[in-house]
Design a protein around this motif. Structure first.
Motif, PDB file in Angstrom:
ATOM      1  N   PRO A 170      48.336  39.414  34.075  1.00  0.00           N
ATOM      2  CA  PRO A 170      46.988  38.919  33.789  1.00  0.00           C
ATOM      3  C   PRO A 170      45.934  39.956  34.164  1.00  0.00           C
ATOM      4  CG  PRO A 170      47.853  37.886  35.773  1.00  0.00           C
ATOM      5  CD  PRO A 170      48.965  38.709  35.201  1.00  0.00           C
ATOM      6  N   ILE A 171      44.807  39.942  33.438  1.00  0.00           N
ATOM      7  CA  ILE A 171      43.698  40.859  33.717  1.00  0.00           C
ATOM      8  C   ILE A 171      42.648  40.134  34.546  1.00  0.00           C
ATOM      9  CG2 ILE A 171      41.798  42.188  32.702  1.00  0.00           C
ATOM     10  CD1 ILE A 171      43.583  42.692  30.273  1.00  0.00           C
ATOM     11  N   VAL A 172      42.199  40.782  35.619  1.00  0.00           N
ATOM     12  CA  VAL A 172      41.101  40.284  36.447  1.00  0.00           C
ATOM     13  C   VAL A 172      39.955  41.294  36.319  1.00  0.00           C
ATOM     14  CG1 VAL A 172      40.341  39.728  38.782  1.00  0.00           C
ATOM     15  CG2 VAL A 172      42.655  39.102  38.051  1.00  0.00           C
ATOM     16  N   ALA A 173      38.821  40.855  35.781  1.00  0.00           N
ATOM     17  CA  ALA A 173      37.699  41.766  35.510  1.00  0.00           C
ATOM     18  C   ALA A 173      36.591  41.593  36.535  1.00  0.00           C
ATOM     19  CB  ALA A 173      37.151  41.513  34.105  1.00  0.00           C
ATOM     20  N   LEU A 174      36.125  42.716  37.079  1.00  0.00           N
ATOM     21  CA  LEU A 174      34.978  42.706  37.986  1.00  0.00           C
ATOM     22  C   LEU A 174      33.705  42.917  37.182  1.00  0.00           C
ATOM     23  CD1 LEU A 174      36.309  45.055  40.841  1.00  0.00           C
ATOM     24  CD2 LEU A 174      36.579  42.577  40.644  1.00  0.00           C
ATOM     25  N   THR A 199      37.264  50.872  33.997  1.00  0.00           N
ATOM     26  CA  THR A 199      38.446  51.512  34.573  1.00  0.00           C
ATOM     27  C   THR A 199      39.453  50.422  34.887  1.00  0.00           C
ATOM     28  OG1 THR A 199      36.979  53.134  35.607  1.00  0.00           O
ATOM     29  CG2 THR A 199      39.235  53.046  36.419  1.00  0.00           C
ATOM     30  N   MET A 200      40.731  50.663  34.589  1.00  0.00           N
ATOM     31  CA  MET A 200      41.762  49.649  34.806  1.00  0.00           C
ATOM     32  C   MET A 200      42.884  50.218  35.668  1.00  0.00           C
ATOM     33  SD  MET A 200      41.845  47.869  31.048  1.00  0.00           S
ATOM     34  CE  MET A 200      42.087  46.222  31.683  1.00  0.00           C
ATOM     35  N   ARG A 201      43.357  49.405  36.626  1.00  0.00           N
ATOM     36  CA  ARG A 201      44.456  49.796  37.497  1.00  0.00           C
ATOM     37  C   ARG A 201      45.350  48.582  37.754  1.00  0.00           C
ATOM     38  NH1 ARG A 201      42.365  54.006  36.702  1.00  0.00           N
ATOM     39  NH2 ARG A 201      41.741  55.669  38.140  1.00  0.00           N
ATOM     40  N   GLY A 202      46.634  48.847  37.990  1.00  0.00           N
ATOM     41  CA  GLY A 202      47.552  47.791  38.384  1.00  0.00           C
ATOM     42  C   GLY A 202      47.370  47.456  39.852  1.00  0.00           C
ATOM     43  N   LEU A 203      47.588  46.179  40.205  1.00  0.00           N
ATOM     44  CA  LEU A 203      47.444  45.732  41.590  1.00  0.00           C
ATOM     45  C   LEU A 203      48.484  44.649  41.869  1.00  0.00           C
ATOM     46  CD1 LEU A 203      45.865  45.483  44.296  1.00  0.00           C
ATOM     47  CD2 LEU A 203      44.393  43.814  43.151  1.00  0.00           C
ATOM     48  N   GLU A 204      49.192  44.792  42.986  1.00  0.00           N
ATOM     49  CA  GLU A 204      50.154  43.768  43.390  1.00  0.00           C
ATOM     50  C   GLU A 204      49.514  42.874  44.444  1.00  0.00           C
ATOM     51  OE1 GLU A 204      54.392  43.502  45.737  1.00  0.00           O
ATOM     52  OE2 GLU A 204      54.185  45.091  44.225  1.00  0.00           O
ATOM     53  N   PRO A 209      49.415  39.764  47.357  1.00  0.00           N
ATOM     54  CA  PRO A 209      50.296  39.546  48.510  1.00  0.00           C
ATOM     55  C   PRO A 209      51.577  38.781  48.182  1.00  0.00           C
ATOM     56  CG  PRO A 209      48.020  39.196  49.150  1.00  0.00           C
ATOM     57  CD  PRO A 209      48.017  39.435  47.670  1.00  0.00           C
ATOM     58  N   SER A 210      51.534  37.885  47.186  1.00  0.00           N
ATOM     59  CA  SER A 210      52.721  37.102  46.827  1.00  0.00           C
ATOM     60  C   SER A 210      53.721  37.905  46.011  1.00  0.00           C
ATOM     61  CB  SER A 210      52.307  35.869  46.022  1.00  0.00           C
ATOM     62  OG  SER A 210      51.771  36.279  44.766  1.00  0.00           O
ATOM     63  N   GLY A 211      53.316  39.106  45.569  1.00  0.00           N
ATOM     64  CA  GLY A 211      54.179  39.918  44.718  1.00  0.00           C
ATOM     65  C   GLY A 211      53.785  39.865  43.261  1.00  0.00           C
ATOM     66  N   THR A 212      52.830  38.987  42.917  1.00  0.00           N
ATOM     67  CA  THR A 212      52.352  38.890  41.531  1.00  0.00           C
ATOM     68  C   THR A 212      51.581  40.157  41.163  1.00  0.00           C
ATOM     69  OG1 THR A 212      52.137  36.496  41.719  1.00  0.00           O
ATOM     70  CG2 THR A 212      50.927  37.549  39.929  1.00  0.00           C
ATOM     71  N   ASN A 213      51.847  40.692  39.979  1.00  0.00           N
ATOM     72  CA  ASN A 213      51.134  41.877  39.498  1.00  0.00           C
ATOM     73  C   ASN A 213      49.986  41.474  38.587  1.00  0.00           C
ATOM     74  OD1 ASN A 213      52.686  44.238  40.548  1.00  0.00           O
ATOM     75  ND2 ASN A 213      54.361  43.216  39.485  1.00  0.00           N
ATOM     76  N   ILE A 214      48.849  42.138  38.755  1.00  0.00           N
ATOM     77  CA  ILE A 214      47.710  41.922  37.872  1.00  0.00           C
ATOM     78  C   ILE A 214      47.159  43.282  37.450  1.00  0.00           C
ATOM     79  CG2 ILE A 214      47.084  39.735  38.998  1.00  0.00           C
ATOM     80  CD1 ILE A 214      44.726  41.262  40.318  1.00  0.00           C
ATOM     81  N   ILE A 215      46.288  43.264  36.443  1.00  0.00           N
ATOM     82  CA  ILE A 215      45.535  44.455  36.065  1.00  0.00           C
ATOM     83  C   ILE A 215      44.089  44.195  36.457  1.00  0.00           C
ATOM     84  CG2 ILE A 215      44.682  45.870  34.159  1.00  0.00           C
ATOM     85  CD1 ILE A 215      47.296  45.246  32.684  1.00  0.00           C
TER      86      ILE A 215
END
Length: 438
Positions: free
Chosen positions: A212-216, A249-254, A256-262
């Protein structure tokens, strides 16, 4: 790089003016909830962003706009005395001037004049990093310059002939320049079509990634890039000035639960964005429409924070982010809590505890509130999951494998008519599954 046509340099002595219209129209006022002091502070920040040396600031009351000079004769003369006494080379006016107004003020003051559109164009031109960002900004700049060719060629006006001769060398040169700019605009538009096509292919590829994408999003200088860097351990350009970040700018982020987001960092919003830049601005925000969660980062220490929030929400609605999505997909981060006074901190802390939808009080610099923020993202992602029940035939092994990889299988029953699966998906993967089943 500062544009040569405007003829000023970094460090040049500058007078900044905010015209306070007593009869504020919607068009001129924009975010009318702001006071003139706050508006002056913002245009000062814009001027500092292109490294002008601000030696004087003025709030000038304006009753009636003059079509030829914007200000009345007495105001023009009073400001001229300040310009001469302070050795000012550039005057920045927080308004959108017509070409004639700009030209006449430059003549009266013998100084370069930049209006709000011109100064934001300068900043965007310096900060654009991606190919599309640069093309969009140049297109906006060319359109802006085309309307101001009359100003560029004022030194040729004396060459115009009489005895019924209407044109003259000056007029011809303007036409030549206009034709060259029109050719450049046509070329830029063609290049943009190609860049947008390429970007859509990249977006299609990203849709296949099960993250999933999380946008700031947020007003310019709210601290989005500082938060982005802290979360992703990146080095996106951060500076305490307006429009430090222009391109997304987009980066991958894990999590704390291990779920990956962009995680996506976007351009800062601003009130009264010049119309020439609206398309360039919106093009950098299209990632927001793809986002599962929109994080609205606010500078809660800013005296104008509420008005800035209203501007951000207005732009989001213009992009197509409706009220329902704002309620369900938005997380509000009240950033810069580390610079609040103890009383203001306590007030904001109490508001955050009672807020619905949730509000996170945070300092992207110190890291305070970060754990709460990440937990809230995980909670939002899990609550938006969709549960799908399906029966797959034995020949659909590839699809079944994809479902195991990209979803959480809650129940499986092997029967004579196929494999019955109940699977919980994130919204993005639920949509991908529906497309794959068609």
């Amino acid at each position: 790089m500062l544009h040569d046509v405007d003829g000023f340099a970094r460090g040049e002595r500058c007078l900044v003016i905010h015209p306070h219209l007593k009869k504020t129209s919607r068009k001129e006022g924009g975010a009318s909830v702001r006071g003139p002091e706050a508006r002056l502070d913002e245009i000062v920040g814009l001027s500092e962003a292109i490294e002008l040396d601000i030696v004087e600031t003025q709030i000038v009351s304006v009753t009636d706009l003059k079509p030829g000079s914007y200000f009345g004769k007495g105001t023009v003369e009073r400001l001229d005395a300040i310009i001469k006494s302070r050795d000012v080379g550039v005057v920045v006016i927080d308004a959108q001037l017509s070409p004639v107004q700009q030209r006449n003020l430059e003549r009266a003051w013998e100084a370069k004049v930049l209006d709000r559109t011109g100064i934001i164009l300068e900043i965007f031109g310096e900060r654009a990093r991606t190919k599309e960002g640069r093309l969009q900004v140049e297109l906006a700049h060319q359109s802006y310059q085309r309307s101001r060719l009359v100003r560029s060629w004022t030194h040729l006006e004396r060459q115009r002939g009489g005895a019924g001769f209407m044109g003259g060398p000056g007029e011809s040169q303007i036409e030549v320049d206009r034709r060259l700019i029109d050719q450049r605009i046509t070329k830029l538009k063609k290049q943009l079509v190609e860049v947008k096509r390429t970007r859509e292919l990249h977006r299609e590829a990203r849709r296949k990634v099960p993250y999933p994408i999380v946008a700031l999003v947020g007003y310019t200088n709210a601290g989005k890039s500082t938060l982005f860097n802290r979360l992703t351990h990146s080095d996106v350009f951060v500076k305490d000035q307006l429009f430090a970040t222009l391109d997304p700018t987009m980066r991958g982020l894990e999590l704390p639960s291990g779920t990956n987001i962009i995680l996506s960092d976007t351009v800062g919003f601003i009130s009264n964005l010049p119309h020439e830049l609206v398309e360039a601005f919106h093009a950098t925000l299209e990632e927001v429409l793809e986002a599962e969660i929109i994080v609205h980062v606010r500078d809660i220490s800013h005296p104008d924070s509420e008005a800035q929030k209203a501007d951000v929400e207005s732009v989001l609605k213009g992009l197509g982010v409706d009220d329902e999505r704002v309620g369900s997909a938005m997380i509000e981060v009240r950033n810069k809590c580390d610079v609040l006074s103890p009383d203001d901190y306590e007030l904001q802390s109490n508001i955050a505890k009672r807020a619905d939808p949730p509000v996170v009080l945070m300092s992207a610099v110190s890291g305070e509130g970060l754990e709460t923020f990440l937990a809230l993202i995980e909670e939002r992602l899990s609550s938006s999951h969709e549960t799908i029940t399906v029966c797959l035939s034995p020949t659909e092994g590839k699809l079944m494998s994809w479902m195991y990889t990209n979803g959480e299988v809650l129940e499986r029953t092997d029967a004579d008519d196929g494999v019955h699966l109940t699977v919980r998906f994130e919204p993005s993967n639920a949509r991908r599954f529906e497309q794959m089943k068609r």
